[in-house]
Scaffold this motif. Sequence first.
Motif, PDB file in Angstrom:
ATOM      1  N   ASP A 225       0.830  -1.202   0.000  1.00 24.77           N
ATOM      2  CA  ASP A 225       0.000   0.000   0.000  1.00 24.77           C
ATOM      3  C   ASP A 225       0.867   1.255   0.000  1.00 24.77           C
ATOM      4  O   ASP A 225       0.567   2.242  -0.692  1.00 24.77           O
ATOM      5  CB  ASP A 225      -0.914  -0.014   1.226  1.00 24.77           C
ATOM      6  CG  ASP A 225      -1.868   1.177   1.238  1.00 24.77           C
ATOM      7  OD1 ASP A 225      -2.666   1.302   0.292  1.00 24.77           O
ATOM      8  OD2 ASP A 225      -1.802   1.967   2.208  1.00 24.77           O
ATOM      9  N   LEU A 226       1.949   1.207   0.752  1.00 29.21           N
ATOM     10  CA  LEU A 226       2.850   2.368   0.799  1.00 29.21           C
ATOM     11  C   LEU A 226       3.556   2.575  -0.540  1.00 29.21           C
ATOM     12  O   LEU A 226       3.813   3.720  -0.951  1.00 29.21           O
ATOM     13  CB  LEU A 226       3.889   2.179   1.914  1.00 29.21           C
ATOM     14  CG  LEU A 226       3.345   2.214   3.347  1.00 29.21           C
ATOM     15  CD1 LEU A 226       4.441   1.847   4.341  1.00 29.21           C
ATOM     16  CD2 LEU A 226       2.788   3.600   3.678  1.00 29.21           C
TER      17      LEU A 226
ATOM     18  N   GLN B 235       2.372   2.183  -3.393  1.00 31.21           N
ATOM     19  CA  GLN B 235       1.456   2.776  -4.362  1.00 31.21           C
ATOM     20  C   GLN B 235       1.314   4.291  -4.191  1.00 31.21           C
ATOM     21  O   GLN B 235       0.762   4.971  -5.055  1.00 31.21           O
ATOM     22  CB  GLN B 235       0.083   2.110  -4.240  1.00 31.21           C
ATOM     23  CG  GLN B 235       0.069   0.634  -4.647  1.00 31.21           C
ATOM     24  CD  GLN B 235      -1.297  -0.001  -4.434  1.00 31.21           C
ATOM     25  OE1 GLN B 235      -2.232   0.649  -3.999  1.00 31.21           O
ATOM     26  NE2 GLN B 235      -1.399  -1.292  -4.734  1.00 31.21           N
ATOM     27  N   ARG B 236       1.799   4.789  -3.100  1.00 34.43           N
ATOM     28  CA  ARG B 236       1.671   6.225  -2.846  1.00 34.43           C
ATOM     29  C   ARG B 236       2.622   7.031  -3.726  1.00 34.43           C
ATOM     30  O   ARG B 236       3.779   6.642  -3.924  1.00 34.43           O
ATOM     31  CB  ARG B 236       1.959   6.530  -1.373  1.00 34.43           C
ATOM     32  CG  ARG B 236       0.938   5.938  -0.422  1.00 34.43           C
ATOM     33  CD  ARG B 236       1.218   6.359   1.002  1.00 34.43           C
ATOM     34  NE  ARG B 236       0.229   5.806   1.929  1.00 34.43           N
ATOM     35  CZ  ARG B 236       0.227   6.048   3.234  1.00 34.43           C
ATOM     36  NH1 ARG B 236       1.177   6.830   3.773  1.00 34.43           N
ATOM     37  NH2 ARG B 236      -0.697   5.517   4.007  1.00 34.43           N
ATOM     38  N   GLN B 237       2.131   8.128  -4.208  1.00 33.88           N
ATOM     39  CA  GLN B 237       2.966   8.999  -5.029  1.00 33.88           C
ATOM     40  C   GLN B 237       3.886   9.823  -4.135  1.00 33.88           C
ATOM     41  O   GLN B 237       3.559  10.147  -3.001  1.00 33.88           O
ATOM     42  CB  GLN B 237       2.086   9.945  -5.869  1.00 33.88           C
ATOM     43  CG  GLN B 237       1.242   9.207  -6.899  1.00 33.88           C
ATOM     44  CD  GLN B 237       0.419  10.160  -7.726  1.00 33.88           C
ATOM     45  OE1 GLN B 237       0.404  11.370  -7.472  1.00 33.88           O
ATOM     46  NE2 GLN B 237      -0.265   9.643  -8.734  1.00 33.88           N
TER      47      GLN B 237
ATOM     48  N   LEU C 236       6.736   8.844  -3.044  1.00 30.02           N
ATOM     49  CA  LEU C 236       7.572   8.021  -2.184  1.00 30.02           C
ATOM     50  C   LEU C 236       9.003   8.059  -2.697  1.00 30.02           C
ATOM     51  O   LEU C 236       9.259   7.897  -3.893  1.00 30.02           O
ATOM     52  CB  LEU C 236       7.049   6.581  -2.184  1.00 30.02           C
ATOM     53  CG  LEU C 236       7.732   5.613  -1.209  1.00 30.02           C
ATOM     54  CD1 LEU C 236       7.413   6.004   0.240  1.00 30.02           C
ATOM     55  CD2 LEU C 236       7.275   4.186  -1.473  1.00 30.02           C
TER      56      LEU C 236
END
Length: 333
Positions: free
Chosen positions: A136-137, A139-141, A143
């Motif tokens: 999930d992390l 997928q974060r923009q 990063l």
Amino acid sequence: MLRNRELKWLLLVMVMISVVAGWGVIILPAFSLYIVCFLAALLITVTFLFTHWRYEEIRKLSGYLRKISGGDFSLDVRDNKEGELSILKNDIYKVTLMLSEQSSGLKRDKSKLTEAISDISHQLKTPVTSMMVMADLLQRQGLSEEKRVEFTKNISLQLERIEWLVSALLKLSKMDAGSILFKRDTIIVKDLIHQSIEPLLIPMDIKQQSLILNGDVNVTYDGDFNWSSEALINIIKNCVEHTPEGGKLTITFSENPLFTQIIIQDTGKGIAKADLPYIFKRFYKGKNASEESVGIGLALAEKIITSQHGSIEVKSQEGKGTEFTIKFYKQVI
């Protein structure tokens, strides 16, 4: 047939009736017709009563069998007398005991299976949850590349952990089912140890641990090389993980007319006295176990060794290290 108590009594009664009737015909010939008719009626009555009694006994046995099929194994139908019905009763009782033991065994197996599924679910839950969070992390923009590499590496490590756990469980289940045939080849212990420590040389080098081997190059035993190596890898890996940096591992091997012995010692933090009786139990984790431990490596090693007519013992003292003693016996009586 004459050993049958019921038939003996039937024949005795019939013979006595026939003898009495015979004497009656001789003494009272005028009444011979009546005597013969009475004899025939009496013999028919005796035969009917005997047959009726046997049918009643068979009916009781049928009811007993119905209760057994319903799961009631507490009834006792043993009969210490002679006769075919007594033999049948005793045989049914033996079958009842066998079915009772099988039923108890199935209940134990079911309980163990339930516990195993629960343990496996618990062991898989942590890495799966961790991977879900990190995925999930990822997928974060926004990063950072550093974090992305770190999360990806952690996911790979968790996948390797799951793969090892599943592989170990499959091996254990195959051994439990008796579907693995262990070879009986002549194994040179020195070669076995070198094969087993090779995958662990890098972790040992990172922790700057030293390794000492003591033993004759001609020491051998009969067993399965690959499976024995699997067992030693798990034991040595456990020693490496619980031995601090700069620690020492000593492996001593010897042979005598009774058995071949391998002793693996470390200078680690040791095993608590309360944990020693359960150290080879599946999914058991002692108080000194690491967070990554799943408690199955030593259980797998113990299963492999005992399946090859061997034994394994452990001695340990907290703060002073642990010693594993493996024995492969020359002949099992």
